[in-house]
Scaffold this motif. Sequence first.
Motif, PDB file in Angstrom:
ATOM      1  N   PHE A 330       7.418  55.864  76.577  1.00 23.74           N
ATOM      2  CA  PHE A 330       7.527  57.848  76.984  1.00 23.74           C
ATOM      3  C   PHE A 330       8.278  58.586  76.710  1.00 23.74           C
ATOM      4  N   ALA A 331       7.202  59.428  76.750  1.00 26.12           N
ATOM      5  CA  ALA A 331       8.617  60.930  75.871  1.00 26.12           C
ATOM      6  C   ALA A 331       7.991  62.093  76.961  1.00 26.12           C
ATOM      7  N   GLY A 332       9.354  62.669  77.104  1.00 31.64           N
ATOM      8  CA  GLY A 332       9.296  63.587  78.312  1.00 31.64           C
ATOM      9  C   GLY A 332       8.493  65.695  78.426  1.00 31.64           C
ATOM     10  N   ARG A 333       8.088  65.314  76.534  1.00 28.19           N
ATOM     11  CA  ARG A 333       7.301  66.595  76.303  1.00 28.19           C
ATOM     12  C   ARG A 333       6.636  66.080  74.690  1.00 28.19           C
ATOM     13  N   VAL A 334       5.341  66.060  75.125  1.00 23.60           N
ATOM     14  CA  VAL A 334       4.394  65.847  74.269  1.00 23.60           C
ATOM     15  C   VAL A 334       3.597  67.137  74.111  1.00 23.60           C
ATOM     16  N   SER A 335       3.449  67.938  73.337  1.00 25.60           N
ATOM     17  CA  SER A 335       2.732  69.015  72.355  1.00 25.60           C
ATOM     18  C   SER A 335       1.925  69.261  71.120  1.00 25.60           C
ATOM     19  N   TYR A 336       0.717  69.448  71.034  1.00 21.61           N
ATOM     20  CA  TYR A 336       0.080  70.160  70.254  1.00 21.61           C
ATOM     21  C   TYR A 336       0.704  70.931  69.424  1.00 21.61           C
ATOM     22  N   ASP A 337       1.041  71.316  68.263  1.00 25.48           N
ATOM     23  CA  ASP A 337       1.973  72.715  67.971  1.00 25.48           C
ATOM     24  C   ASP A 337       0.020  73.316  66.720  1.00 25.48           C
ATOM     25  N   GLU A 338      -0.638  74.227  66.749  1.00 26.28           N
ATOM     26  CA  GLU A 338      -1.690  74.630  66.035  1.00 26.28           C
ATOM     27  C   GLU A 338      -1.224  75.115  64.754  1.00 26.28           C
ATOM     28  N   ARG A 339      -0.348  75.721  65.304  1.00 27.48           N
ATOM     29  CA  ARG A 339       0.479  76.729  63.871  1.00 27.48           C
ATOM     30  C   ARG A 339       0.999  75.731  62.471  1.00 27.48           C
ATOM     31  N   LEU A 340       1.282  74.807  63.071  1.00 29.61           N
ATOM     32  CA  LEU A 340       1.753  73.051  61.479  1.00 29.61           C
ATOM     33  C   LEU A 340       1.173  72.257  62.061  1.00 29.61           C
ATOM     34  N   GLU A 341       0.170  72.503  62.978  1.00 31.43           N
ATOM     35  CA  GLU A 341      -1.058  71.115  62.762  1.00 31.43           C
ATOM     36  C   GLU A 341      -0.511  69.995  62.873  1.00 31.43           C
ATOM     37  N   CYS A 342       0.513  70.137  64.072  1.00 31.49           N
ATOM     38  CA  CYS A 342       1.569  68.807  63.897  1.00 31.49           C
ATOM     39  C   CYS A 342       1.691  68.027  66.050  1.00 31.49           C
ATOM     40  N   VAL A 343       1.740  66.892  65.683  1.00 30.62           N
ATOM     41  CA  VAL A 343       2.447  66.861  67.581  1.00 30.62           C
ATOM     42  C   VAL A 343       3.839  66.900  67.130  1.00 30.62           C
ATOM     43  N   ARG A 344       4.353  67.350  68.541  1.00 32.38           N
ATOM     44  CA  ARG A 344       5.687  67.861  68.677  1.00 32.38           C
ATOM     45  C   ARG A 344       5.766  66.894  69.677  1.00 32.38           C
ATOM     46  N   MET A 345       7.119  65.878  69.571  1.00 31.92           N
ATOM     47  CA  MET A 345       6.692  65.296  70.928  1.00 31.92           C
ATOM     48  C   MET A 345       9.529  65.404  70.938  1.00 31.92           C
ATOM     49  N   ALA A 346       9.015  64.998  71.973  1.00 34.59           N
ATOM     50  CA  ALA A 346      11.072  65.407  73.070  1.00 34.59           C
ATOM     51  C   ALA A 346      11.050  64.476  73.809  1.00 34.59           C
ATOM     52  N   GLU A 347      12.060  63.949  74.142  1.00 36.37           N
ATOM     53  CA  GLU A 347      12.619  63.201  75.258  1.00 36.37           C
ATOM     54  C   GLU A 347      12.339  61.937  75.164  1.00 36.37           C
ATOM     55  N   GLY A 348      12.301  61.467  74.144  1.00 35.58           N
ATOM     56  CA  GLY A 348      12.076  59.667  73.620  1.00 35.58           C
ATOM     57  C   GLY A 348      13.217  58.951  74.871  1.00 35.58           C
ATOM     58  N   LYS A 349      12.384  58.096  75.577  1.00 30.24           N
ATOM     59  CA  LYS A 349      13.416  57.145  76.263  1.00 30.24           C
ATOM     60  C   LYS A 349      14.371  56.536  75.001  1.00 30.24           C
ATOM     61  N   GLY A 350      13.591  56.004  73.737  1.00 28.73           N
ATOM     62  CA  GLY A 350      14.174  54.707  72.701  1.00 28.73           C
ATOM     63  C   GLY A 350      14.935  55.432  72.054  1.00 28.73           C
ATOM     64  N   ARG A 351      15.658  54.699  71.153  1.00 27.76           N
ATOM     65  CA  ARG A 351      16.699  55.722  69.495  1.00 27.76           C
ATOM     66  C   ARG A 351      16.182  57.297  69.188  1.00 27.76           C
ATOM     67  N   THR A 352      17.910  57.949  69.249  1.00 28.10           N
ATOM     68  CA  THR A 352      17.756  58.960  69.247  1.00 28.10           C
ATOM     69  C   THR A 352      16.810  59.661  67.942  1.00 28.10           C
ATOM     70  N   GLN A 353      16.442  60.741  67.931  1.00 26.05           N
ATOM     71  CA  GLN A 353      15.704  61.201  66.782  1.00 26.05           C
ATOM     72  C   GLN A 353      15.711  63.055  66.643  1.00 26.05           C
ATOM     73  N   VAL A 354      16.012  63.517  65.346  1.00 27.94           N
ATOM     74  CA  VAL A 354      15.555  64.626  65.531  1.00 27.94           C
ATOM     75  C   VAL A 354      14.416  64.773  64.029  1.00 27.94           C
ATOM     76  N   THR A 355      14.231  65.898  64.105  1.00 32.00           N
ATOM     77  CA  THR A 355      13.644  66.631  62.920  1.00 32.00           C
ATOM     78  C   THR A 355      13.929  67.500  62.389  1.00 32.00           C
ATOM     79  N   ILE A 356      14.640  67.721  61.034  1.00 35.27           N
ATOM     80  CA  ILE A 356      14.588  69.326  60.197  1.00 35.27           C
ATOM     81  C   ILE A 356      13.827  70.258  59.981  1.00 35.27           C
ATOM     82  N   VAL A 357      13.325  71.194  60.185  1.00 35.61           N
ATOM     83  CA  VAL A 357      11.867  72.014  60.106  1.00 35.61           C
ATOM     84  C   VAL A 357      12.341  72.810  58.860  1.00 35.61           C
ATOM     85  N   VAL A 358      12.149  72.786  57.505  1.00 35.42           N
ATOM     86  CA  VAL A 358      12.475  73.388  56.494  1.00 35.42           C
ATOM     87  C   VAL A 358      11.028  74.984  56.418  1.00 35.42           C
ATOM     88  N   GLY A 359      11.862  75.827  56.360  1.00 31.48           N
ATOM     89  CA  GLY A 359       9.999  76.995  56.365  1.00 31.48           C
ATOM     90  C   GLY A 359      10.291  77.589  54.885  1.00 31.48           C
TER      91      GLY A 359
END
Length: 513
Positions: A330-359
């Motif tokens: 389960f994830a509290g937020r799931v969406s598709y980012d058209e600009r980056l062409e990726c799937v974003r997931m947040a508020e997962g019920k499992g282990r803590t995770q982050v993604t650092i995006v460098v532009g």
Amino acid sequence: MNAIKPASQEGDDTYATLLNNAGAIRAICSAVEGTLGPKGLDTMLVGGHGEVVITNDGVTILEKMDVTHPAARLLIQVARSQQQQVGDGTTTATVLAGAIVAEGVAQVTRGVPVAKVVKGIQEGVAQALSSLAKRSRRIDGLKDPLLYRIGYIAGREHADLAELILEGAKRLGVHKLQEESFRFADVVISHSRAVSEVWPGLLIQKKPVNAQLDFPPDAASVLVFQDAFEPETIDEEALMTEAGFQKQMQLKEQFRQSLNKLVELQVGLVIADRGVNPEAEQFCTDHGIMVVQRAPRHDLRLVCEYTGARPIRRSGLRKPASELAGYLGFAGRVSYDERLECVRMAEGKGRTQVTIVVGASTSEVVGERLRIAKDAASAVQAALRGGCLPGGGAAEMAAAYDLDRHRETIQGMEGFGVAAVAQALRKPLAQIVVNAGYNPLEKVEEVKAAQIASGSDAIGIDCDTGALVNMLEHGVIDPAQVKLHALQAAGEVAAAVLRIHTVIKMKQPRTEE
């Protein structure tokens, strides 16, 4: 030392292999040592088809170089090992290895037996590692101001990247960063169209097969297939029979019926590591379920850890809905980012995770910024695990002085190997000041005298002014693990190179007609 006579012409022939290997090592070192320190410059790598990479990342330079000499490849293994184990300090490891080889060859060609030199090098490295370990300073958690300086220095003075890395570290927490199997650098990704950010969750860099739908941020149950998302199949031979054909049709019908369970369980995202059946894709599209196919196994593992999902095979769809629910994440937020062409997931019920995006603005620049950010992340994690040391070559200078004192207690010829390590430890500082435009002999002696007089291992050279400064007070700090592993790896490869007496080309295995 003065009692040893120079080698004769016959000795030169004896040392031909050693000198040839040392020359190859020297050539490799010259390719990366110019990048060392805050005033180090970049290297341009040009491919056979005109592709260009501009970087001062040591492991990138060494990995992409066209190298055929076997001894040179040994040196590249040092950088590869440093990158795999620590993630930073590849240039330092390479420079140290080259310096130890050069100093060892100088002793051998003067007549010192190779075995004695190698044994002395091994003893010297062990003593230097002990000296550096004793000088290590502890990092007091994620709020320690030294941690930002470590990320800043490892990040080649890119303040924005150091801040990103530190923010990501704080979101993950100390316990996560100290996990043996977790590599902080792996959460750093890049994109030429991205705005640098720390995303509190996962970014899966795959485009959904039904990306034409609008997927606004919403909570979703997640189903992970460690298989293809399609009906089960039977063997080709069985399919040729009437019974086999009927069985195949039965499996397809069971698969169609099983798809209704996805709606019943309110599944919002399906991720498979293989292909997706067109009928399953259409069903998910009709019911607003996002589908991602051919996701890398690494991404599948992260999704499972983050959402709490348990991967299933396609046969698992036959399970009752009540049992299948236990495999969902389960994830509290799931969406598709058209600009980056990726799937974003947040508020997962499992282990803590982050993604650092460098532009960045271009793909070339973003590639270099990604390498810099990964170095900074590795350095921050290494410092939290093993403490820190004064940077700028200051700690190595202090260890070299300790080796000089230890050398005075050795009566045998192994002392020449210890002296070689002591001299090699001064190489990082010497190369840093050369890159900054100063006389290395003068500055090395200034630092040596100042450290002895003050009793401090933190005295080094300010590359802007050439003045003596306290590296800790100046904010020039390196992770202790980076230096320790670099020296250990350098000593191992130097000993291996010095012990090579003959190089023989192996015959090719005969192929049977």
